[in-house]
Design an enzyme around this catalytic site. Sequence first.
Site, PDB file in Angstrom:
ATOM      1  N   ASP A  64      -5.756   3.039  -0.681  1.00 46.08           N
ATOM      2  CA  ASP A  64      -4.842   4.012   0.093  1.00 46.08           C
ATOM      3  C   ASP A  64      -5.526   5.249   0.400  1.00 46.08           C
ATOM      4  OD1 ASP A  64      -2.473   4.599   0.776  1.00 46.08           O
ATOM      5  OD2 ASP A  64      -1.744   5.630  -1.319  1.00 46.08           O
ATOM      6  N   GLY A  65      -4.805   6.045   1.261  1.00 45.57           N
ATOM      7  CA  GLY A  65      -5.297   7.548   1.349  1.00 45.57           C
ATOM      8  C   GLY A  65      -6.267   7.607   2.748  1.00 45.57           C
ATOM      9  N   GLY A  67      -4.885   7.442   6.068  1.00 43.92           N
ATOM     10  CA  GLY A  67      -4.221   8.404   6.771  1.00 43.92           C
ATOM     11  C   GLY A  67      -4.656   9.927   6.378  1.00 43.92           C
ATOM     12  N   ARG A  68      -4.358  10.327   5.110  1.00 41.77           N
ATOM     13  CA  ARG A  68      -4.620  11.590   4.578  1.00 41.77           C
ATOM     14  C   ARG A  68      -6.084  11.850   4.750  1.00 41.77           C
ATOM     15  NH1 ARG A  68      -2.385  10.649  -1.280  1.00 41.77           N
ATOM     16  NH2 ARG A  68      -2.483   8.107  -0.464  1.00 41.77           N
ATOM     17  N   SER A 109       0.505  -4.559   4.275  1.00 40.56           N
ATOM     18  CA  SER A 109       1.971  -4.873   3.540  1.00 40.56           C
ATOM     19  C   SER A 109       3.231  -5.264   4.448  1.00 40.56           C
ATOM     20  CB  SER A 109       2.191  -3.918   2.677  1.00 40.56           C
ATOM     21  OG  SER A 109       2.883  -2.989   3.321  1.00 40.56           O
ATOM     22  N   THR A 110       4.072  -5.848   3.716  1.00 42.90           N
ATOM     23  CA  THR A 110       5.336  -6.244   4.507  1.00 42.90           C
ATOM     24  C   THR A 110       5.975  -4.963   4.836  1.00 42.90           C
ATOM     25  OG1 THR A 110       6.272  -6.739   2.470  1.00 42.90           O
ATOM     26  CG2 THR A 110       5.742  -8.688   3.580  1.00 42.90           C
ATOM     27  N   ASN A 112       4.327  -2.343   6.032  1.00 45.87           N
ATOM     28  CA  ASN A 112       3.450  -1.495   6.961  1.00 45.87           C
ATOM     29  C   ASN A 112       3.840  -1.712   8.319  1.00 45.87           C
ATOM     30  OD1 ASN A 112       0.254  -1.786   5.057  1.00 45.87           O
ATOM     31  ND2 ASN A 112       1.973  -0.394   5.111  1.00 45.87           N
ATOM     32  N   ARG A 115       5.439   1.464  10.201  1.00 42.13           N
ATOM     33  CA  ARG A 115       4.591   2.369  11.061  1.00 42.13           C
ATOM     34  C   ARG A 115       4.502   2.386  12.422  1.00 42.13           C
ATOM     35  NH1 ARG A 115      -0.624   3.389   6.948  1.00 42.13           N
ATOM     36  NH2 ARG A 115       0.557   3.242   5.063  1.00 42.13           N
ATOM     37  N   VAL A 239       2.302   0.879  -7.978  1.00 46.16           N
ATOM     38  CA  VAL A 239       1.784  -0.585  -7.447  1.00 46.16           C
ATOM     39  C   VAL A 239       2.346  -1.087  -6.146  1.00 46.16           C
ATOM     40  CG1 VAL A 239       1.147  -1.410  -9.733  1.00 46.16           C
ATOM     41  CG2 VAL A 239       3.515  -2.105  -8.869  1.00 46.16           C
TER      42      VAL A 239
HETATM   43  C1  FPP Z   1      -3.579   2.686   3.472  1.00 44.49           C
HETATM   44  O1  FPP Z   1      -3.729   4.038   3.960  1.00 44.49           O
HETATM   45  C2  FPP Z   1      -4.395   1.625   4.006  1.00 44.49           C
HETATM   46  C3  FPP Z   1      -3.998   0.576   4.780  1.00 44.49           C
HETATM   47  C4  FPP Z   1      -2.567   0.510   4.947  1.00 44.49           C
HETATM   48  C5  FPP Z   1      -4.987  -0.289   5.392  1.00 44.49           C
HETATM   49  C6  FPP Z   1      -6.413  -0.652   4.827  1.00 44.49           C
HETATM   50  C7  FPP Z   1      -7.152  -1.213   5.985  1.00 44.49           C
HETATM   51  C8  FPP Z   1      -8.519  -1.004   5.884  1.00 44.49           C
HETATM   52  C9  FPP Z   1      -9.303  -0.230   4.881  1.00 44.49           C
HETATM   53  C10 FPP Z   1      -9.081  -1.524   7.029  1.00 44.49           C
HETATM   54  C11 FPP Z   1      -9.902  -2.565   6.896  1.00 44.49           C
HETATM   55  C12 FPP Z   1      -9.354  -3.745   6.148  1.00 44.49           C
HETATM   56  C13 FPP Z   1      -9.744  -4.792   6.482  1.00 44.49           C
HETATM   57  C14 FPP Z   1      -9.146  -6.057   5.442  1.00 44.49           C
HETATM   58  C15 FPP Z   1     -10.462  -5.300   7.455  1.00 44.49           C
HETATM   59  P1  FPP Z   1      -2.704   4.605   4.220  1.00 44.49           P
HETATM   60  O2  FPP Z   1      -2.545   4.694   5.743  1.00 44.49           O
HETATM   61  O3  FPP Z   1      -1.426   4.540   3.671  1.00 44.49           O
HETATM   62  O4  FPP Z   1      -3.129   6.253   4.076  1.00 44.49           O
HETATM   63  P2  FPP Z   1      -2.077   7.446   3.527  1.00 44.49           P
HETATM   64  O5  FPP Z   1      -1.625   7.199   2.168  1.00 44.49           O
HETATM   65  O6  FPP Z   1      -2.941   8.543   3.216  1.00 44.49           O
HETATM   66  O7  FPP Z   1      -1.314   7.697   4.461  1.00 44.49           O
END
Ligand code: FPP
Length: 284
Positions: A64-65, A67-68, A109-110, A112, A115, A239
Site C-alpha cells: 500500500d501507499g 498513490g500517496r 482487489s475486488t 479496486n 478507482r 487487513v
Molecule cells: C496500493 O497502493 C497498491 C495497489 C493497488 C497496486 C499494487 C501494484 C503494484 C505494486 C504493481 C506491480 C504489481 C504486480 C503484481 C505486477 P494505493 O494506490 O492504494 O496507494 P494509496 O494508499 O497511497 O492510495
Amino acid sequence: MHDAGSVGSSAPRPHRMLARLADRVWLHLAESSWPWINVRSEEHRLLMELDPARIPRHVAIIMDGNGRWAQRRGLMRTAGHRAGVRSLKEAVRTCAKLGVEVLSVFAFSTENWQRPAAEVDMLMRLLTEVLREEIDEIDEAGVRVHAIGRLDGLPQDVVQQIRAAEARTRANRHMLLNVALNYGGRAEIVDAAVRLAQDVAAGKVSPETVDEESFSRYLYTAGLPDPDLLIRTGGEYRVSNFMLWQLAYSELWVTPVFWPDFRRVHLLQAIVDYQRRHRRFGKV
Ligand code: FPP
C-alpha cells in the site's frame, strides 16, 4: 476445488542443529562474497540477528501507499504503481534467497475496480508488462507463479499472460509467488462455500464431515500454509479484505514506509521482529 499445491510439506526437515550450522555458514559466505549481500550496516546487523532456522514459511504483503508516494512528489498516482514494481522485485528476490516458501502479494482487489478507469487500465497493463518482462528471472530463480482471485473478471490478455506465467513456472519448487488479483477475502470464502455446497448437493461430501481443515481445501490457497507474517506498507492498520481466513493467526507488521520505498532492509526488519514474537495460537 482449488489446489495451489502443497509446499515443502513432504520433505523431512534436517536436524535443527545441523540446519542452523549450515545456515550460519551460508550467511558467512553470503556476507563475505555474494554480491547481493553487499549490505549497508543496518542490513548487516539485521542479517546477524536473523535466525535462519526460523524464517517464516509464508509471507504475505499488502503493498500500500503507491498513490500517496506519487502524489507527494507531484506525480500521477500511476507513477507510484510503476515505482512499486522495483520493490516487488526486491521482495521476491530477498524472500527467495532467505528461504521463504510462499510469498503472497495483494496486487489488485475486488474493490479496486472503483478507482478511475485510467488507473485500473494502467494497473492491468503494468501487470502484463511485469509478467512478460520478469518471467525469465522468475523462472531462473526457481520461483513458481500462481494467481488467486476471480480471474475470470480480468481482461482476457491479462488472464492469458498469467496462465502463460503459471504454465512456464509450474515445475519450479524454490518459492511460490502467489499473486492476488481481483481478489477479496470475503469473495474467496463465498466461492469456497458455493463449491462445497455443490459437492454436498452432488453427494460427494456429507455436511457432518466438514471442518476447518476440509473447508480450507476449497479456498484459493488450498494446500498452502497460512501466512506466518503479514506485512502492510503505507501505515494503515487494517487487513483490507486480504486473506481473511488465512490470517487468523498471522503476525502483523505495519510500516509507514510507502510501498515504492520498501527495500530489503524493511523486509529484514519485519522478519527479525517476527522472530522476536512468541506465537501462542490461542494457547498460553
Ligand atoms: C496500493 O497502493 C497498491 C495497489 C493497488 C497496486 C499494487 C501494484 C503494484 C505494486 C504493481 C506491480 C504489481 C504486480 C503484481 C505486477 P494505493 O494506490 O492504494 O496507494 P494509496 O494508499 O497511497 O492510495
